[in-house]
Design an enzyme around this catalytic site. Structure first.
Site, PDB file in Angstrom:
ATOM      1  N   SER A 208      -5.874   1.134   2.197  1.00 10.02           N
ATOM      2  CA  SER A 208      -4.792   2.091   2.442  1.00 10.02           C
ATOM      3  C   SER A 208      -5.394   3.462   2.737  1.00 10.02           C
ATOM      4  CB  SER A 208      -3.852   2.129   1.238  1.00 10.02           C
ATOM      5  OG  SER A 208      -2.698   2.873   1.548  1.00 10.02           O
ATOM      6  N   ASN A 209      -4.621   4.515   2.618  1.00  9.28           N
ATOM      7  CA  ASN A 209      -5.132   5.869   2.862  1.00  9.28           C
ATOM      8  C   ASN A 209      -4.382   6.843   1.945  1.00  9.28           C
ATOM      9  OD1 ASN A 209      -2.673   6.858   4.337  1.00  9.28           O
ATOM     10  ND2 ASN A 209      -3.266   5.137   5.646  1.00  9.28           N
ATOM     11  N   HIS A 210      -4.730   8.122   2.063  1.00  5.84           N
ATOM     12  CA  HIS A 210      -4.219   9.111   1.100  1.00  5.84           C
ATOM     13  C   HIS A 210      -2.834   9.675   1.444  1.00  5.84           C
ATOM     14  CE1 HIS A 210      -7.946   9.158  -1.043  1.00  5.84           C
ATOM     15  NE2 HIS A 210      -8.639   9.503   0.029  1.00  5.84           N
ATOM     16  N   SER A 211      -2.177   9.172   2.480  1.00  4.75           N
ATOM     17  CA  SER A 211      -0.893   9.773   2.870  1.00  4.75           C
ATOM     18  C   SER A 211       0.130   9.662   1.726  1.00  4.75           C
ATOM     19  CB  SER A 211      -0.350   9.066   4.115  1.00  4.75           C
ATOM     20  OG  SER A 211       0.959   9.513   4.358  1.00  4.75           O
ATOM     21  N   ALA A 276       0.589   7.456   8.529  1.00  8.17           N
ATOM     22  CA  ALA A 276      -0.854   7.196   8.613  1.00  8.17           C
ATOM     23  C   ALA A 276      -1.004   5.675   8.613  1.00  8.17           C
ATOM     24  CB  ALA A 276      -1.565   7.818   7.428  1.00  8.17           C
TER      25      ALA A 276
END
Ligand code: CTP
Length: 399
Positions: A208-211, A276
């Site tokens: 995943s990512n930090h969004s 994102a």
């Protein structure tokens, strides 16, 4: 834009209350119906008689008047108004609003109001800068209330600094702009992608990512505030916006987000892709937890479909398409490349190099780049204000 509007003025006990009779005069001249609810403390600064004579309506102070037996309903006042403007607003009442205390008719009306609430803090400079006051002001803003920020200058105490109430003619201007914007996206459908995507590797791990979805949420709220029907396709986030005109489609993976956005785009007038989205996902998801071995693990990834680029291919002449570019280097060149390859009307660039911009912050520093490569740079501001800038830019280009 203001003629026929119903504005409820809330007055609390600050010296700047002396400016409110002028505000009422200006509003009445604009054809606005004005009612006043005030705290008992406010009566020390400006008389109910003056306010009632100018507003041509009875002034409400306490829920129940024991001398004449009249009952002032906070529910009625709140549902009567098209906007509730609380000015001046003291540190004391700000703190109570931020914590849901309802020990006055004004505070009960605030909690019951369904209309947009404008709040204009006004107090002495040190009270204004106190961390508690600042946190409370931010809380009210994050709950969707509209801040009419005070000005710096000479204060009634003799000190100089922040805390002066906005001038009445500027408050009228703020209301005029608000109501004109409120209508600007009536009848339009806005589709927004937001938040991260989550791509499982096995039942335990994921990519995943930090969004956090804060920018997408702010965009959705601004579109709704301008009268649009909003569909927010959001990856998993901790907070979703609440507004009767916002429909939320919760998705998890890039593929789910792709399918929903493509389907919804057919009926959209405006699409803003702020999510994102994972560019690469595991080729397959293991059904059992991957066990640790003595050797390295190679995870094979496959490319996802670019939702925004696909919308760019499907875009009809009446549709307006906006993308985001999150960059760490060669920001402008990369953003311009994305603008053209994805066939966008404009692109919003944010750089992770700018302090206070990007993932997780409540602020953002954006630049809007148009098809002709003209760049409008904005200062670091709240994501809510950045969303206003984005829609102001869209409004200049669509009818
Ligand atoms: N985007 C999308 N679908 C994808 C990838 C990106 O819709 N599969 C959209 C994002 O929502 C954003 C824009 O494309 O509006 C640009 O995303 P960004 O991550 O900045 O760039 P990418 O196009 O993915 O390219 P790169 O990661 O190489 O910078």
């Amino acid at each position: 834009m203001l003629t026929g509007k119903k504005i409820l003025l809330g007055i609390t006990g600050g010296i700047a209350a002396y400016k409110i009779p002028f505000l009422i005069r200006l509003l009445i001249k604009e054809g606005v119906s004005v009612k006043v609810v005030m705290t008992k403390e406010a009566c020390n600064f400006v008389t109910p008689l003056t306010l009632s004579a100018l507003s041509q309506n009875p002034v409400s102070i306490e829920p129940f008047n024991s001398t004449d037996g009249t009952w002032h309903s906070h529910i009625e006042l709140g549902s009567w108004a098209d906007a509730f403007v609380i000015a001046p607003l003291t540190a004391n009442t700000i703190a109570k609003m931020a914590t849901g205390i309802t020990d006055s008719l004004l505070l009960a009306t605030y909690l019951a109001a369904r209309c947009p609430v404008f709040y204009a803090p006004s107090m002495d400079v040190d009270m204004y800068h106190h961390i508690t006051t600042q946190l409370n002001i931010n809380t009210l803003q994050s709950q969707g209330n509209i801040l009419i920020a005070p000005h710096a200058g000479e204060l009634a105490s003799g000190l100089t600094g922040m805390g002066r109430l906005e001038e009445p003619q500027n408050i009228v201007e703020i209301l005029r702009t608000f109501f004109s914007k409120q209508q600007s996206l009536c009848g339009k459908t806005v589709v927004i992608s937001s938040g991260p995507t989550i791509e499982p590797i096995d039942p335990v791990r994921y990519i995943s990512n930090h969004s956090t979805g804060k920018m997408g949420n702010a965009i959705a709220l601004e579109a709704a505030a301008r009268g649009a029907k909003v569909i927010l396709v959001s990856g998993p986030v901790s907070e979703y916006p609440q507004h009767p005109s916002i429909q939320i489609v919760k998705v998890t993976s890039a593929n789910e987000m792709y399918n929903n956005c493509i389907e919804l785009f057919a009926n959209a007038d405006i699409a803003i892709m702020a999510a994102a989205v994972a560019d690469y996902i595991p080729v397959s998801t293991e059904t059992e937890k991957i066990k640790k071995k003595d050797t390295d693990l190679v995870l094979q990834l496959t490319k996802t479909k670019d939702i925004l680029a696909e919308l760019g291919k499907l875009k009809q002449a009446h549709q307006y398409l906006v993308g985001f570019a999150l960059e760490t280097n060669n920001e402008l060149d990369n953003a311009i490349l994305k603008l053209h390859t994805k066939n966008l009307d404009f692109i919003v660039l944010n750089s992770l190099k700018d302090p206070g911009a990007g993932f997780g912050h409540n602020t953002n520093k954006i630049s809007i780049i148009s098809k002709d490569h003209s760049v409008t740079e904005f200062a670091l501001k709240s994501k809510k204000e950045a969303a206003v800038d984005i829609f102001d830019a869209i409004s200049k280009n669509i009818v």
